[in-house]
Design a protein around this motif. Sequence first.
Motif, mmCIF file in Angstrom:
data_model
loop_
_atom_site.group_PDB
_atom_site.id
_atom_site.type_symbol
_atom_site.label_atom_id
_atom_site.label_comp_id
_atom_site.label_asym_id
_atom_site.label_seq_id
_atom_site.Cartn_x
_atom_site.Cartn_y
_atom_site.Cartn_z
ATOM 1 N N ASP A 130 0.834 -1.200 0.000
ATOM 2 C CA ASP A 130 0.000 0.000 0.000
ATOM 3 C C ASP A 130 0.866 1.247 0.000
ATOM 4 O OD1 ASP A 130 -2.218 -1.583 0.060
ATOM 5 O OD2 ASP A 130 -2.664 -1.270 2.183
ATOM 6 N N ALA A 131 0.502 2.205 -0.838
ATOM 7 C CA ALA A 131 1.296 3.428 -0.966
ATOM 8 C C ALA A 131 1.090 4.347 0.229
ATOM 9 C CB ALA A 131 0.911 4.161 -2.244
ATOM 10 N N VAL A 132 2.119 5.109 0.553
ATOM 11 C CA VAL A 132 1.993 6.156 1.565
ATOM 12 C C VAL A 132 1.071 7.235 1.009
ATOM 13 C CG1 VAL A 132 3.251 7.987 2.769
ATOM 14 C CG2 VAL A 132 4.246 5.700 2.586
ATOM 15 N N PRO A 133 0.148 7.747 1.812
ATOM 16 C CA PRO A 133 -0.808 8.737 1.315
ATOM 17 C C PRO A 133 -0.132 9.960 0.698
ATOM 18 C CG PRO A 133 -1.477 7.952 3.460
ATOM 19 C CD PRO A 133 -0.119 7.395 3.225
ATOM 20 N N SER A 134 -0.757 10.496 -0.329
ATOM 21 C CA SER A 134 -0.242 11.691 -0.994
ATOM 22 C C SER A 134 -0.574 12.935 -0.179
ATOM 23 C CB SER A 134 -0.866 11.827 -2.379
ATOM 24 O OG SER A 134 -2.266 12.064 -2.279
ATOM 25 N N ASP A 135 0.119 14.029 -0.482
ATOM 26 C CA ASP A 135 -0.173 15.301 0.185
ATOM 27 C C ASP A 135 -1.615 15.716 -0.055
ATOM 28 O OD1 ASP A 135 2.445 15.324 1.003
ATOM 29 O OD2 ASP A 135 3.109 16.830 -0.453
ATOM 30 N N GLU A 136 -2.102 15.464 -1.265
ATOM 31 C CA GLU A 136 -3.471 15.845 -1.610
ATOM 32 C C GLU A 136 -4.485 15.045 -0.790
ATOM 33 O OE1 GLU A 136 -0.684 17.021 -4.641
ATOM 34 O OE2 GLU A 136 -1.106 15.037 -3.778
ATOM 35 N N ALA A 137 -4.226 13.751 -0.637
ATOM 36 C CA ALA A 137 -5.148 12.915 0.130
ATOM 37 C C ALA A 137 -5.151 13.314 1.608
ATOM 38 C CB ALA A 137 -4.759 11.446 -0.013
ATOM 39 N N ILE A 138 -3.980 13.650 2.138
ATOM 40 C CA ILE A 138 -3.897 14.092 3.529
ATOM 41 C C ILE A 138 -4.655 15.396 3.721
ATOM 42 C CG2 ILE A 138 -2.326 14.928 5.325
ATOM 43 C CD1 ILE A 138 -0.227 12.956 4.191
ATOM 44 N N ALA A 139 -4.480 16.320 2.793
ATOM 45 C CA ALA A 139 -5.176 17.614 2.880
ATOM 46 C C ALA A 139 -6.689 17.419 2.842
ATOM 47 C CB ALA A 139 -4.713 18.525 1.746
ATOM 48 N N GLU A 140 -7.136 16.495 2.004
ATOM 49 C CA GLU A 140 -8.577 16.240 1.905
ATOM 50 C C GLU A 140 -9.110 15.654 3.208
ATOM 51 O OE1 GLU A 140 -12.327 14.503 1.440
ATOM 52 O OE2 GLU A 140 -10.517 13.274 1.754
ATOM 53 N N ALA A 141 -8.374 14.704 3.787
ATOM 54 C CA ALA A 141 -8.810 14.089 5.043
ATOM 55 C C ALA A 141 -8.824 15.105 6.183
ATOM 56 C CB ALA A 141 -7.899 12.915 5.395
ATOM 57 N N LEU A 142 -7.865 16.016 6.181
ATOM 58 C CA LEU A 142 -7.789 17.014 7.241
ATOM 59 C C LEU A 142 -9.003 17.935 7.266
ATOM 60 C CD1 LEU A 142 -4.010 18.031 7.193
ATOM 61 C CD2 LEU A 142 -5.275 17.143 9.162
ATOM 62 N N GLN A 143 -9.721 18.034 6.162
ATOM 63 C CA GLN A 143 -10.914 18.869 6.146
ATOM 64 C C GLN A 143 -12.007 18.317 7.053
ATOM 65 O OE1 GLN A 143 -12.206 19.567 2.112
ATOM 66 N NE2 GLN A 143 -10.176 20.230 1.431
ATOM 67 N N ARG A 144 -11.920 17.019 7.386
ATOM 68 C CA ARG A 144 -12.914 16.389 8.257
ATOM 69 C C ARG A 144 -12.335 16.054 9.623
ATOM 70 N NH1 ARG A 144 -13.728 11.505 5.614
ATOM 71 N NH2 ARG A 144 -12.104 12.031 4.122
ATOM 72 N N VAL A 145 -11.232 16.719 9.964
ATOM 73 C CA VAL A 145 -10.580 16.518 11.250
ATOM 74 C C VAL A 145 -10.446 17.867 11.956
ATOM 75 C CG1 VAL A 145 -8.456 15.790 12.411
ATOM 76 C CG2 VAL A 145 -9.307 14.499 10.441
ATOM 77 N N GLY A 146 -10.748 17.887 13.246
ATOM 78 C CA GLY A 146 -10.630 19.113 14.034
ATOM 79 C C GLY A 146 -11.854 19.310 14.897
ATOM 80 N N GLN A 147 -11.912 18.627 16.029
ATOM 81 C CA GLN A 147 -13.126 18.648 16.838
ATOM 82 C C GLN A 147 -13.456 20.029 17.372
ATOM 83 O OE1 GLN A 147 -11.260 15.929 19.858
ATOM 84 N NE2 GLN A 147 -12.441 17.132 21.316
ATOM 85 N N GLY A 148 -12.450 20.879 17.526
ATOM 86 C CA GLY A 148 -12.712 22.210 18.051
ATOM 87 C C GLY A 148 -13.656 23.020 17.196
ATOM 88 N N SER A 149 -13.602 22.816 15.880
ATOM 89 C CA SER A 149 -14.467 23.569 14.971
ATOM 90 C C SER A 149 -15.574 22.705 14.365
ATOM 91 C CB SER A 149 -13.633 24.171 13.830
ATOM 92 O OG SER A 149 -12.954 23.145 13.109
ATOM 93 N N LEU A 150 -15.396 21.390 14.390
ATOM 94 C CA LEU A 150 -16.354 20.520 13.701
ATOM 95 C C LEU A 150 -17.399 19.915 14.616
ATOM 96 C CD1 LEU A 150 -13.911 18.650 11.281
ATOM 97 C CD2 LEU A 150 -15.472 20.538 10.748
ATOM 98 N N LEU A 151 -17.190 19.970 15.932
ATOM 99 C CA LEU A 151 -18.163 19.454 16.890
ATOM 100 C C LEU A 151 -18.575 20.563 17.840
ATOM 101 C CD1 LEU A 151 -16.581 16.014 17.916
ATOM 102 C CD2 LEU A 151 -18.472 16.386 16.321
ATOM 103 N N GLN A 152 -19.855 20.622 18.149
ATOM 104 C CA GLN A 152 -20.351 21.627 19.090
ATOM 105 C C GLN A 152 -21.195 20.922 20.144
ATOM 106 O OE1 GLN A 152 -22.464 24.929 17.401
ATOM 107 N NE2 GLN A 152 -22.753 25.936 19.388
ATOM 108 N N LEU A 153 -20.673 20.898 21.378
ATOM 109 C CA LEU A 153 -21.372 20.273 22.491
ATOM 110 C C LEU A 153 -22.015 21.340 23.363
ATOM 111 C CD1 LEU A 153 -21.948 17.772 24.375
ATOM 112 C CD2 LEU A 153 -19.790 18.358 25.525
ATOM 113 N N ASP A 154 -23.291 21.170 23.636
ATOM 114 C CA ASP A 154 -23.983 21.988 24.626
ATOM 115 C C ASP A 154 -24.257 21.074 25.812
ATOM 116 O OD1 ASP A 154 -25.816 23.359 26.217
ATOM 117 O OD2 ASP A 154 -26.652 24.445 24.513
ATOM 118 N N GLN A 155 -23.365 21.116 26.796
ATOM 119 C CA GLN A 155 -23.471 20.150 27.885
ATOM 120 C C GLN A 155 -24.712 20.357 28.751
ATOM 121 O OE1 GLN A 155 -19.849 19.648 30.110
ATOM 122 N NE2 GLN A 155 -20.341 17.534 30.606
#
Length: 341
Positions: A130-155
């Motif tokens: 299996d190939a090591v991920p490309s820079d483009e693939a990593i950048a695309e995946a990073l768009q769906r990573v980051g709980q600080g901005s992507l998740l909103q909890l109202d406890q």
Amino acid sequence: MRRWSALALILLVPGCLFDKEPEVVRLSGETMGTTYNIIAIGEDLDEAELGTAVEDTLAAVNAKMSNWDPNSEVSVFSASDSTAPVEVSAEFATVIAAANDVHRKSEGKFDITLGPLIELWGFGPRKPEDAVPSDEAIAEALQRVGQGSLLQLDQPSKTLAKADAGVGINLAAIAKGYGIDAVAGALKAAGIEDYMVEIGGDLVTSGENDEGETWRIGIEKPEPGAQTVQLVIPATDLGMATSGDYRNFFEQDGVRYSHIIDPTTGRPITHRTTSVTVVAENAMMADAWATAMLAMGQDAGMKVAEAHKLAVFFISRDVTDSEEAYITVQSSAFKDVLARN
């Protein structure tokens, strides 16, 4: 951000014995893709009742936190294509709030939305070709990573929303610790004050062991294929977790790729820190912080540990004269733990 926990469970020399020889119940089994071991000490213990209480507690935790169960609370939330706030259980909200706290204090190095990067880098089933991920693939995946901005909890209202329908949650780096604490709570509810609960190497203890002594736990040396002890610490009434990168990695074209992925870069860690042990007020926080500290590495991690008074023990590779050796560093709070001995 998945990790390998490596704590050696050591019960040391006898000391002051109980006035009455205590009963000791030892329970073990499988949960969360690993094993659990429990030592409960007391009088008039019913092993069958305790076993049922433990299994029921773990089943309840998995029903909320397991990414392997498609019907669990976390799996259903992750699979939803809605961005509207969703009511969540009090337990789920507690874990998300704790994850948010560690995410913020670790400057994003702990992240429960890391799933797209875990899948991209192929930790689990990965083939050598299996190939090591490309820079483009990593950048695309990073768009769906980051709980600080992507998740909103109202406890207060116990609602959780995601900013993008494709965002999912992976609780592998915190749910095990939560499960340990939940089992400990079940033991306390049964009137047991002296116990150890361990799942996959992470643990929490209370009271004394069956010899009337402080619980003492060994931290494993980061040597693949070996089980030797680096350091033994007193760990009564504390949660403890170790995260290491020395058993789960792959090599390709002469480059070593750790299974610990930095959520801020989208790539496996490259620093020399190979094992981190965290001692905390409970297993959940120890679990999460051990992962965060390994992602950060010794230099950045120590600054955060001192700033937030975290008890952390770092083991890093020190390559000299073509021989691999290790250096260890302790935070001030970790030294305080050792001083309790």
